[in-house]
Enzyme design. Structure first.
Site: not given
Ligand code: ATP
Length: 495
Positions: A104-106, A108, A110-111, A331-332, A335
């Site tokens: 998934g995107p950065p 989100t 995953k960690t 401009h703004e 919009h």
């Molecule tokens: P990457 O792909 O860049 O490694 P990642 O998906 O592993 O990113 P994390 O490192 O898990 O993302 O999340 C980064 C920070 O964003 C977390 O420390 C937390 O503070 C916040 N965060 C992200 N997702 C959530 C969530 N679902 N709930 C609460 N906090 C979140």
């Protein structure tokens, strides 16, 4: 022990050769080189020491601390239940789960999910990143892979745990398709070693190791990694929807003093497209802004400004001159007016403050998270983008370079209309469509929408002038102020 015996023997041979009158200098040089190379690849050497075999943490992080991501949590928990009930699955003859891939995107979460998985299974948690395995020296990465699995086992035994979770972030760096890298020997060896280690994981082992990989680029992974028996669960971790964004904001505001006017649901609505990491940053920035103002609690306007900051970047000191400032305001306002006329209540605020690369901006409140767009919606969006330059030419008689980004966005939307078969061309195959036909269709779409925006702005010329001047004077206007002027002017016209 072996090292000591080898060292002693080598010394004895050297002394013996010296007594016999041989020149031992070349041998000493050769030995020195050997030791140097050994240190280079050994974990105690200077190259090895820069690599920490994952960081191990006391994990007290649970799935409840993660906002939204209900489907991902559910899928992950189901997979982890196999690890927890390993005796039962052995009885049923089920092959143990070796790997789970989170994609998934950065930012989100995953960690966070991997950490929560470690707590859920009461396992040791070792985290590392794909890039930490790669060195220019062939064989180093493979050795590091062996080492992390060995460490996981040793630590689990030492801490009397049955399981260990090895979390590999950015796994695409190490798990890239074999043969695609310039220095591919080292990359391929490292990946091969990971495959070997994963193949070696058995249910009857004393310590059950589960590999959790995370990536934003699943498409880059070697198919061997994705085949069943290795990463056989792929869990999608998506950008949060509105309800999930609200949940994440609430979690990150748990320890913060919030003012009475704070409406996190509204902030969640305004932050479409934000990841969990963005939302964490919004909560943090809002608290910093409140502190800067010596405020005892965080108010709604702090959150709104924090959203702007995370979306557009830090405020800059760059001050445009008087004429430029008026042009930016016009401009703004263009919009904002068209946005408000087409979708009443859609303007959150507009400003002529420089932020990031924007000299000014108008922010809309997304009605709802949309995943499908109709032609009508897309055309209106083009009108809003073009309204900035149109109002410049109406009120100032000329346009400026400030519209380049708007034009790019408008062209992209027009392309989307054509690609989706929503243009007069109907369903087309873009690859064989003559370029001039393609170009002409884009031009027609843009011109029609520009004309519509122009006639709406001419019909509301007084409001355009008044709001632009208000914006110059106040620098920042809430959507409500704009709506008040617009309604007043429209009523006056009716009388
Ligand atoms: P990457 O792909 O860049 O490694 P990642 O998906 O592993 O990113 P994390 O490192 O898990 O993302 O999340 C980064 C920070 O964003 C977390 O420390 C937390 O503070 C916040 N965060 C992200 N997702 C959530 C969530 N679902 N709930 C609460 N906090 C979140």
């Amino acid at each position: 022990m072996i090292k000591e015996v080898c060292l002693g023997t080598a010394l004895a041979v050297l002394i013996f050769l010296l007594i016999l009158g041989y020149n031992v200098v070349p041998l000493l040089l050769l030995g020195g080189l050997g030791v140097f190379l050994y240190l280079l690849v050994d974990k105690k050497g200077f190259v090895g020491s820069s690599f920490h075999v994952g960081y191990m943490q006391q994990v007290d992080f649970t799935f409840d601390d993660i906002g939204g991501q209900a489907p991902a949590k559910q899928e992950l928990k189901e997979a982890l239940d196999f690890v927890i009930h390993s005796d039962q699955i052995l009885e049923m003859g089920i092959r143990p789960l070796k790997g789970i891939l989170l994609t998934g995107p950065p930012g989100t979460g995953k960690t966070l999910l991997a950490k929560a998985a470690a707590a859920y299974t009461r396992s040791i948690f070792l985290a590392t990143s794909g890039s930490e395995f790669i060195e220019v020296f062939a064989g180093v990465g493979a050795q590091r892979v062996r080492q992390i699995f060995k460490t996981a086992k040793e630590r689990a035994i030492r801490e009397k745990k049955n399981g260990a979770i090895v979390f590999i972030d950015e796994i695409e760096v190490l798990g890239n398709r074999r043969g695609t890298h310039a220095g591919h020997l080292e990359y391929d060896q490292t990946l091969n070693q990971l495959l070997v280690e994963m193949d070696g994981l058995r249910n009857d082992n004393r310590v059950k190791i589960l590999v959790i990989g995370a990536t934003n680029r699943e498409d880059m992974l070697d198919p061997a990694l994705l085949r069943p028996g290795r990463f056989d669960r792929i869990v999608r971790v998506d950008l949060p929807d509105k309800a999930a964004r609200f949940h994440i904001l609430k979690l990150h505001c748990r320890n913060k003093p919030l003012g009475e006017d704070v409406d996190l649901e509204k902030i969640a609505q305004e932050s479409f497209g934000f990841s969990g990491a963005h939302l964490e940053s919004v909560a943090n920035e809002a608290a910093i802004l409140a502190l800067r103002e010596n405020s005892l609690c965080i108010s709604q306007h702090h959150f709104k400004e924090a959203v702007d900051k995370v979306m557009m970047g830090e405020k800059l000191d760059r001050k445009p001159n008087k004429e430029e400032l008026y042009r930016i305001a016009v401009h703004e306002t263009g919009h904002a007016l068209i946005s408000e006329i087409l979708r009443p209540g859609s303007v959150s605020h507009l400003t002529v403050t420089t932020r990031g690369r924007a000299l000014g901006y108008m922010r809309q409140i997304p009605e709802d998270d949309l995943y499908l767009y109709t032609r009508d919606y897309l055309e209106k969006q083009i009108q809003i983008f073009l309204a900035g330059s149109v109002s410049e030419s109406i009120l100032l008689g000329s346009q400026s370079t400030g519209s380049i980004n708007d034009f790019q966005e408008a062209v992209q939307i027009a392309r989307q209309i054509i690609a989706a078969g929503l243009s007069p061309l109907g369903i087309i195959w873009e690859d064989i469509l003559p370029k001039d036909v393609f170009h002409q269709t884009i031009q027609d779409i843009l011109r029609q929408q520009e004309e519509k925006a122009k006639s709406m702005l001419f019909a509301n010329l007084d409001a355009l002038k008044e709001i632009a001047q208000m914006l110059v004077d106040r620098e920042y206007l809430w959507g409500d102020s704009l709506r008040e002027v617009l309604t007043r002017k429209q009523k006056a016209e009716l009388h």
